[in-house]
Design an enzyme around this catalytic site. Structure first.
Site, PDB file in Angstrom:
ATOM      1  N   CYS A  79      52.300  82.556  29.919  1.00  0.00           N
ATOM      2  CA  CYS A  79      50.965  82.847  29.399  1.00  0.00           C
ATOM      3  C   CYS A  79      50.546  84.266  29.731  1.00  0.00           C
ATOM      4  O   CYS A  79      49.772  84.861  29.003  1.00  0.00           O
ATOM      5  CB  CYS A  79      49.945  81.878  29.979  1.00  0.00           C
ATOM      6  SG  CYS A  79      50.616  80.262  30.295  1.00  0.00           S
ATOM      7  N   GLN A 117      54.441  71.219  37.338  1.00  0.00           N
ATOM      8  CA  GLN A 117      55.749  71.769  37.727  1.00  0.00           C
ATOM      9  C   GLN A 117      56.493  70.853  38.687  1.00  0.00           C
ATOM     10  O   GLN A 117      57.718  70.900  38.778  1.00  0.00           O
ATOM     11  CB  GLN A 117      55.585  73.149  38.379  1.00  0.00           C
ATOM     12  CG  GLN A 117      55.210  74.255  37.423  1.00  0.00           C
ATOM     13  CD  GLN A 117      56.297  74.597  36.420  1.00  0.00           C
ATOM     14  OE1 GLN A 117      57.487  74.416  36.673  1.00  0.00           O
ATOM     15  NE2 GLN A 117      55.889  75.063  35.263  1.00  0.00           N
ATOM     16  N   THR A 159      43.948  58.997  17.593  1.00  0.00           N
ATOM     17  CA  THR A 159      45.102  58.120  17.376  1.00  0.00           C
ATOM     18  C   THR A 159      46.226  58.496  18.333  1.00  0.00           C
ATOM     19  O   THR A 159      46.546  59.675  18.485  1.00  0.00           O
ATOM     20  CB  THR A 159      45.579  58.234  15.910  1.00  0.00           C
ATOM     21  OG1 THR A 159      44.498  57.841  15.074  1.00  0.00           O
ATOM     22  CG2 THR A 159      46.786  57.354  15.641  1.00  0.00           C
ATOM     23  N   GLY A 200      49.582  69.247  29.700  1.00  0.00           N
ATOM     24  CA  GLY A 200      49.060  69.670  30.999  1.00  0.00           C
ATOM     25  C   GLY A 200      47.700  70.332  30.892  1.00  0.00           C
ATOM     26  O   GLY A 200      46.801  70.094  31.705  1.00  0.00           O
ATOM     27  N   THR A 201      47.533  71.161  29.882  1.00  0.00           N
ATOM     28  CA  THR A 201      46.278  71.894  29.726  1.00  0.00           C
ATOM     29  C   THR A 201      45.110  70.931  29.515  1.00  0.00           C
ATOM     30  O   THR A 201      44.058  71.050  30.155  1.00  0.00           O
ATOM     31  CB  THR A 201      46.387  72.873  28.540  1.00  0.00           C
ATOM     32  OG1 THR A 201      47.462  73.779  28.808  1.00  0.00           O
ATOM     33  CG2 THR A 201      45.099  73.647  28.327  1.00  0.00           C
ATOM     34  N   SER A 208      52.947  66.923  32.340  1.00  0.00           N
ATOM     35  CA  SER A 208      53.208  67.282  30.955  1.00  0.00           C
ATOM     36  C   SER A 208      54.674  67.040  30.601  1.00  0.00           C
ATOM     37  O   SER A 208      55.567  67.437  31.343  1.00  0.00           O
ATOM     38  CB  SER A 208      52.871  68.761  30.773  1.00  0.00           C
ATOM     39  OG  SER A 208      53.219  69.188  29.484  1.00  0.00           O
ATOM     40  N   GLY A 209      54.908  66.427  29.436  1.00  0.00           N
ATOM     41  CA  GLY A 209      56.265  66.018  29.040  1.00  0.00           C
ATOM     42  C   GLY A 209      57.276  67.148  28.922  1.00  0.00           C
ATOM     43  O   GLY A 209      58.420  67.008  29.356  1.00  0.00           O
ATOM     44  N   HIS A 210      56.861  68.286  28.360  1.00  0.00           N
ATOM     45  CA  HIS A 210      57.876  69.288  28.012  1.00  0.00           C
ATOM     46  C   HIS A 210      58.403  70.068  29.208  1.00  0.00           C
ATOM     47  O   HIS A 210      59.305  70.887  29.068  1.00  0.00           O
ATOM     48  CB  HIS A 210      57.352  70.237  26.925  1.00  0.00           C
ATOM     49  CG  HIS A 210      56.334  71.243  27.376  1.00  0.00           C
ATOM     50  ND1 HIS A 210      56.657  72.557  27.598  1.00  0.00           N
ATOM     51  CD2 HIS A 210      55.009  71.140  27.629  1.00  0.00           C
ATOM     52  CE1 HIS A 210      55.560  73.231  27.952  1.00  0.00           C
ATOM     53  NE2 HIS A 210      54.544  72.384  27.981  1.00  0.00           N
ATOM     54  N   ASN A 257      53.834  77.390  39.403  1.00  0.00           N
ATOM     55  CA  ASN A 257      54.727  77.645  38.277  1.00  0.00           C
ATOM     56  C   ASN A 257      55.394  79.009  38.328  1.00  0.00           C
ATOM     57  O   ASN A 257      56.398  79.224  37.678  1.00  0.00           O
ATOM     58  CB  ASN A 257      53.959  77.494  36.960  1.00  0.00           C
ATOM     59  CG  ASN A 257      52.634  78.203  36.971  1.00  0.00           C
ATOM     60  OD1 ASN A 257      51.765  77.934  37.805  1.00  0.00           O
ATOM     61  ND2 ASN A 257      52.457  79.134  36.054  1.00  0.00           N
TER      62      ASN A 257
HETATM   63  C1  PLP Z   1      52.942  74.447  31.838  1.00  0.00           C
HETATM   64  C2  PLP Z   1      51.873  74.229  32.832  1.00  0.00           C
HETATM   65  C3  PLP Z   1      50.601  73.756  32.444  1.00  0.00           C
HETATM   66  C4  PLP Z   1      50.230  73.546  31.001  1.00  0.00           C
HETATM   67  O1  PLP Z   1      50.884  72.442  30.440  1.00  0.00           O
HETATM   68  P1  PLP Z   1      50.981  72.320  28.855  1.00  0.00           P
HETATM   69  O2  PLP Z   1      51.556  70.957  28.644  1.00  0.00           O
HETATM   70  O3  PLP Z   1      51.894  73.406  28.406  1.00  0.00           O
HETATM   71  O4  PLP Z   1      49.611  72.461  28.311  1.00  0.00           O
HETATM   72  C5  PLP Z   1      49.661  73.517  33.421  1.00  0.00           C
HETATM   73  N1  PLP Z   1      49.940  73.720  34.715  1.00  0.00           N
HETATM   74  C6  PLP Z   1      51.140  74.157  35.133  1.00  0.00           C
HETATM   75  C7  PLP Z   1      51.391  74.351  36.589  1.00  0.00           C
HETATM   76  C8  PLP Z   1      52.146  74.440  34.211  1.00  0.00           C
HETATM   77  O5  PLP Z   1      53.319  74.890  34.625  1.00  0.00           O
END
Ligand code: PLP
Length: 392
Positions: A325, A179, A237, A71-72, A199-201, A151
């Site tokens: 964070c 989110q 890669t 996401g970042t 973002s996957g996680h 978030n």
């Molecule tokens: C977690 C989050 C991110 C960052 O994503 P990462 O994959 O951890 O770098 C960005 N924006 C929001 C709203 C998030 O909750």
């Protein structure tokens, strides 16, 4: 002791099925998709299939999905890449005061490089007013970046409406959907967005993999320079296991979304009711209805969120006092300040974010433990002492 994980906005576990799908790409099938021999070609095909699947799930085209490290990176790339590409058109960016730091700090960086940024306020529930977006647009505006869902407090933004305004005025629109993804049905065309980060996680996929949707025709400078991967736009890669895992996790999250949301929504409202009934001097932060089905955020007057976290941790309950964070720093959350909480109340917040694996028994345990933990902290609080004296 049974551990209860209530911090799904910070991260989620990778689903077992997803890990199983990823595993061969670490071992037998380790080839570099850019190479020409068979194990490499197979991996190029795996990446292509994952891209097609991801695109299909979001109503996008194959060529509009770009894999990133999360996401970042997607947020940084969307904002810096568009800012640089459209410099000759203007230098003005519109965002909101409650964005994730990946957006806010990127915008602050661009301010130091001569860009002008408008940080729109939000109402007491954390919503941006689309009319404020309209009024903020000027001839020099090149990008609007407003998150899909917050978030910390879970508030969902009127994305389609903001997108409509952006389209009318010919301004590009980016949304941080990290989110929202997996919790809200997302179709990039219906949402009227030009760029969308995820973002996957955050939806039971692996960490370190994400994507940016870039609508066809949008110009964007690369963030990373190097090889020709991702159609010359994002060098490095390919993270093959991550890419395959991201697509698999997204497919499962969307397949099970309705059922999981229904379950989490019931649990969310059960916990909200339980806390409101059992504990005095509390306030639910965020929107009463336009909020993520898994988000609960309360302010407990007279106490520190950090102390609350530590006591809950000692009882085996894992929550957050804002975004992961900001935990560990003494500044109150910028989101809670933006919805109008005074500093001392913004310090006393607790975020509980549910996952589909959470149960009613876990909610009951939280509701059993929380009142006494809050009372214990209030009994030590000079603010509470003062409040009681004044209200005798
Ligand atoms: C977690 C989050 C991110 C960052 O994503 P990462 O994959 O951890 O770098 C960005 N924006 C929001 C709203 C998030 O909750």
């Amino acid at each position: 002791m049974h551990k209860i994980y209530f911090d799904h906005a910070a991260t989620t576990s990778t689903r077992k099925e997803v890990v199983d799908i990823m595993l061969p790409y670490f071992t037998e099938s380790f080839g570099n998709p850019s190479s020409v021999y068979e194990i490499a070609r197979k991996n190029k095909q795996a990446v292509d299939e994952a891209r097609q699947k991801t695109a299909d799930l979001l109503g996008a085209d194959f060529n509009e999905i770009y894999f990133t490290s999360g996401g970042t990176e997607s947020d940084n790339w969307a904002i810096k890449g568009v800012a640089e590409s459209y410099k000759s058109k203007g230098n003005h960016i519109i965002t909101s005061a409650i964005e994730h730091h990946a957006v806010l700090h990127t915008c602050q960086y661009l301010e130091s490089k001569g860009y002008e940024v408008t940080y729109l306020p939000v109402d007491e529930y954390g919503q941006v007013n689309p009319e404020d977006v309209r009024k903020a647009i000027k001839d020099t505006t090149i990008l609007i970046s407003i998150m899909y869902a917050n978030n910390e407090i879970g508030t969902i933004q009127p994305i389609e409406e903001i997108g409509r305004i952006a389209k009318e005025r010919g301004v590009l629109f980016h949304t941080d959907a990290v989110q929202a993804m997996g919790h809200i049905p997302i179709d990039v065309k219906k949402a009227n967005v030009d760029l969308l980060s995820f973002s996957g996680h955050k939806f039971h996929g692996p960490k370190g993999i994400g994507a940016l949707y870039i609508r066809k025709g949008v110009r964007i400078k690369p963030l990373l320079h190097g090889g020709a991967q991702e159609r010359n736009r994002r060098a490095g890669t390919e993270n093959v296991p991550g890419i395959v895992g991201l697509a698999a996790a997204l497919e499962l999250a969307i397949r099970d979304m309705e059922e999981n949301n229904k379950k989490m929504l019931e649990l969310r409202d059960y916990i909200i009711r339980g806390i409101t009934e059992r504990i005095e001097h509390v306030k639910l932060n965020g929107h009463p209805t336009k909020r993520l089905p898994n988000n609960i955020n309360f302010t407990f007057d007279f106490i520190e969120g950090e102390s609350l976290l530590l006591l809950l941790d000692s009882k085996g309950i894992y929550c957050s006092s804002g975004s992961a964070c900001t935990s560990g720093s003494l500044d109150p959350s910028h989101v809670l300040l933006a919805i109008g909480l005074p500093h001392e109340r913004a310090h006393g917040s607790l975020r509980i974010t549910l996952g589909d694996e959470n149960t009613k028994e876990e909610a009951d345990y939280l509701l059993e433990v929380l009142p006494s933990v809050v009372q214990r902290l209030r009994d030590m609080s000079p603010l509470y002492e003062e409040f009681k004296r004044k209200n005798k």
